[in-house]
Design an enzyme around this catalytic site. Structure first.
Site, PDB file in Angstrom:
ATOM      1  N   LYS A 112       0.841  -1.229  -0.019  1.00 48.22           N
ATOM      2  CA  LYS A 112      -0.132  -0.110  -0.145  1.00 48.22           C
ATOM      3  C   LYS A 112       0.728   1.176   0.035  1.00 48.22           C
ATOM      4  CE  LYS A 112      -4.283  -1.358  -0.354  1.00 48.22           C
ATOM      5  NZ  LYS A 112      -4.708  -2.268   0.681  1.00 48.22           N
ATOM      6  N   LYS A 190      -3.655 -10.574  -8.317  1.00 49.32           N
ATOM      7  CA  LYS A 190      -4.534 -10.490  -7.531  1.00 49.32           C
ATOM      8  C   LYS A 190      -5.705  -9.846  -7.970  1.00 49.32           C
ATOM      9  CE  LYS A 190      -4.124  -7.384  -3.649  1.00 49.32           C
ATOM     10  NZ  LYS A 190      -3.842  -7.153  -2.389  1.00 49.32           N
ATOM     11  N   LYS A 193     -10.616  -4.301  -8.340  1.00 53.08           N
ATOM     12  CA  LYS A 193     -11.724  -3.709  -9.402  1.00 53.08           C
ATOM     13  C   LYS A 193     -10.902  -3.065 -10.286  1.00 53.08           C
ATOM     14  CE  LYS A 193     -13.795  -0.320  -7.305  1.00 53.08           C
ATOM     15  NZ  LYS A 193     -14.508   0.391  -6.288  1.00 53.08           N
TER      16      LYS A 193
END
Ligand code: TYM
Length: 327
Positions: A112, A190, A193
């Site tokens: 992140k 992975k 969206k």
């Protein structure tokens, strides 16, 4: 007395097939044998950019997804993290026994932090500590999750051990109940969206087929006549294994290896099985979406019950660390 389970999901977007197979389906099966608390973890979700209007909708959608996947509020507690403020309070206490050098090594933090370079906030670093609180505040012994969550559960055990060592036996060391991670339909990334490589729980059969038909299989199988290797095929390894029965798996495995079936034939069998499994879930999503008051009531009542359990642990912790002014 049943043993306790905690697990949760972030309200960061539509629930997908990975959430379902990695978590929700397992939760629904476990809830008869365990005392379960399932959380919609909205404080975790604000460590990434969010909009106040959107997150409210996502909390609702997440609750709908839980219920449609078979979580029964008569059997399990469904709670919203921000409605149980004891989580935030215990996080502060755990912060003070959590080693920063370990937190900066957690894979999701590194990922992140590199994705949102301009927004490496404290919450991102603290994410696993809040997660440890989610689990330990209910003294949960088991945590059913997809395998991407294993490093977080390991850290949870370390925090439990450290607390117990310093202040006396208080927390169990929880164990993960793991389901394998499913890659996206592109076979390399992975589910995400942004990449559009996943099937959502509320998608219609037509939408599912549009995504499944072009999904990546064994990349060495260029033509229909080429034999394939199912163990090198994401569709076989992750998807068929999750949705198809033993006979179908044997048929597809053999047919792929001797090229008697093509990738589209294989996908049609898979498609039928996915549709069979997900149609009831999609129909329930539609129904629960129309029952706004009921769904909100489940969250609010569940959070009240969770609050009672959480308060009990917080009091015990405060006594143990010497903050026992009111007792
Ligand atoms: P989250 O919201 O990313 O995902 C919810 C659950 O779905 C699983 N999952 C998958 N499993 C298999 N294959 C996939 N492609 C896939 N994608 C998602 C996740 O492993 C997870 O079990 N940090 C957690 C939320 C959390 C939590 C907790 C979980 C907060 N506190 C305490 C357990 C206990 C997360 O981000 O999950």
């Amino acid at each position: 007395m049943k043993r306790r389970i905690f697990s949760g999901a972030q309200p960061t977007g539509r629930l997908h097939i990975g959430n379902y197979l990695g978590a929700l389906q397992n939760w629904a099966q476990l809830q008869s044998d365990y005392d379960c608390v399932f959380g919609i973890v909205d404080y975790h979700a604000i460590t990434v950019p969010f909009s106040p209007q959107e997150i409210k909708k996502r909390v609702f959608d997440c609750a709908v997804g839980f219920l449609a996947s078979g979580i029964d509020p008569e059997k399990s507690i469904v709670m919203l993290q921000s409605l149980v403020p004891q989580h935030a309070e215990l996080t502060w206490i755990f912060n003070c026994i959590s080693p920063v050098q370990e937190l900066i090594r957690v894979p999701t933090f590194k990922e992140k932090a590199s994705q949102q370079k301009g927004n490496v906030n404290m919450g991102l670093l603290d994410y696993p500590v809040l997660m440890a609180v989610d689990i330990l505040i209910y003294k949960a012994e088991f945590v059913p999750v997809g395998d991407d969550q294993i490093p977080h559960i390991e850290l949870t055990r370390e925090i439990a051990r450290e607390f117990n060592k310093r202040f006396g036996e208080t927390f169990p060391e929880p164990k993960e109940i793991v389901r394998p991670r499913m890659l996206g339909l592109d076979g390399t990334n992975k589910m995400s969206k942004t990449l559009g490589n996943c099937i959502y729980l509320d998608e219609s059969p037509d939408e599912i087929w549009k995504k499944l038909a072009p999904a990546v299989t064994d990349t060495r199988r260029k033509k229909r006549q080429d034999p394939g290797e199912p163990n090198d095929c994401n569709i076989f390894k992750s998807y068929h294994k999750a949705f198809s029965n033993r006979e179908e798996l044997t048929y597809v495995e053999k047919g792929c290896r001797n090229a008697s079936i093509g990738c589209l034939d294989c996908k049609r069998i898979l498609f039928d099985n996915i549709v069979k499994e997900l149609t009831p879930v999609r129909e329930k999503i539609e129904r629960f979406k129309d029952k706004k008051d009921y769904v909100m009531d489940v969250i609010i009542e569940g959070s009240k019950k969770a609050g009672v359990l959480a308060e009990r642990t917080l009091r015990e912790v405060k006594q143990k660390i010497g903050f026992d002014y009111l007792s």
